[in-house]
Motif scaffolding. Sequence first.
Motif, PDB file in Angstrom:
ATOM      1  N   VAL A  94       3.058   2.466   3.087  1.00 25.19           N
ATOM      2  CA  VAL A  94       2.308   2.279   4.328  1.00 25.19           C
ATOM      3  C   VAL A  94       2.657   1.089   4.824  1.00 25.19           C
ATOM      4  O   VAL A  94       2.559  -0.170   4.144  1.00 25.19           O
ATOM      5  N   TYR A 101      -0.127  -1.932   9.719  1.00 26.68           N
ATOM      6  CA  TYR A 101      -1.290  -1.012   9.765  1.00 26.68           C
ATOM      7  C   TYR A 101      -2.662  -1.868   9.567  1.00 26.68           C
ATOM      8  O   TYR A 101      -2.777  -2.778   9.050  1.00 26.68           O
ATOM      9  N   SER A 104       0.913  -1.124  -0.048  1.00 24.17           N
ATOM     10  CA  SER A 104      -0.046   0.086  -0.104  1.00 24.17           C
ATOM     11  C   SER A 104       0.685   1.167  -0.067  1.00 24.17           C
ATOM     12  O   SER A 104       2.030   1.434   0.617  1.00 24.17           O
ATOM     13  N   ARG A 146      -4.005   0.685  -2.507  1.00 23.93           N
ATOM     14  CA  ARG A 146      -3.755  -0.459  -1.421  1.00 23.93           C
ATOM     15  C   ARG A 146      -2.903  -1.597  -2.023  1.00 23.93           C
ATOM     16  O   ARG A 146      -2.377  -2.428  -1.465  1.00 23.93           O
ATOM     17  N   ARG A 205      -4.767   1.881   7.757  1.00 21.83           N
ATOM     18  CA  ARG A 205      -4.351   2.089   6.371  1.00 21.83           C
ATOM     19  C   ARG A 205      -4.966   3.036   5.546  1.00 21.83           C
ATOM     20  O   ARG A 205      -4.151   3.769   4.825  1.00 21.83           O
TER      21      ARG A 205
END
Length: 112
Positions: free
Chosen positions: A82, A86, A20, A39, A91
Amino acid sequence: MDAHEKKAAVAAYKERKSISGVYAVICNATGEVWVGASRNLEAQQNGLWFTLRLGHHIHKSLQAVYHEHGAEAFRYEELDRVPEDYSDMARKDELKRRKALWQQRLQAEGLL
């Protein structure tokens, strides 16, 4: 590749984690930049080039510049990732936050 190797390769592909993050699409000819978040950065790039080649991208400004200058004038850059740890909700929020930050930094138009 025999059937067993093919089955193992397909299983490995399905189990891999997606990355992501935030990405930029840059027109080298004009210097214009579009920023988006995804994502799955790898799938995003493939889908983006596919829709642009077909002439059906949802962002008309990007499609128009792509049509005018051609594929060779464009590049895709990963700007930010990211971390995997998460949660899905965190996220999603983090992607929105980082996308807005990169849009502002690069004075770029946002992509969905």
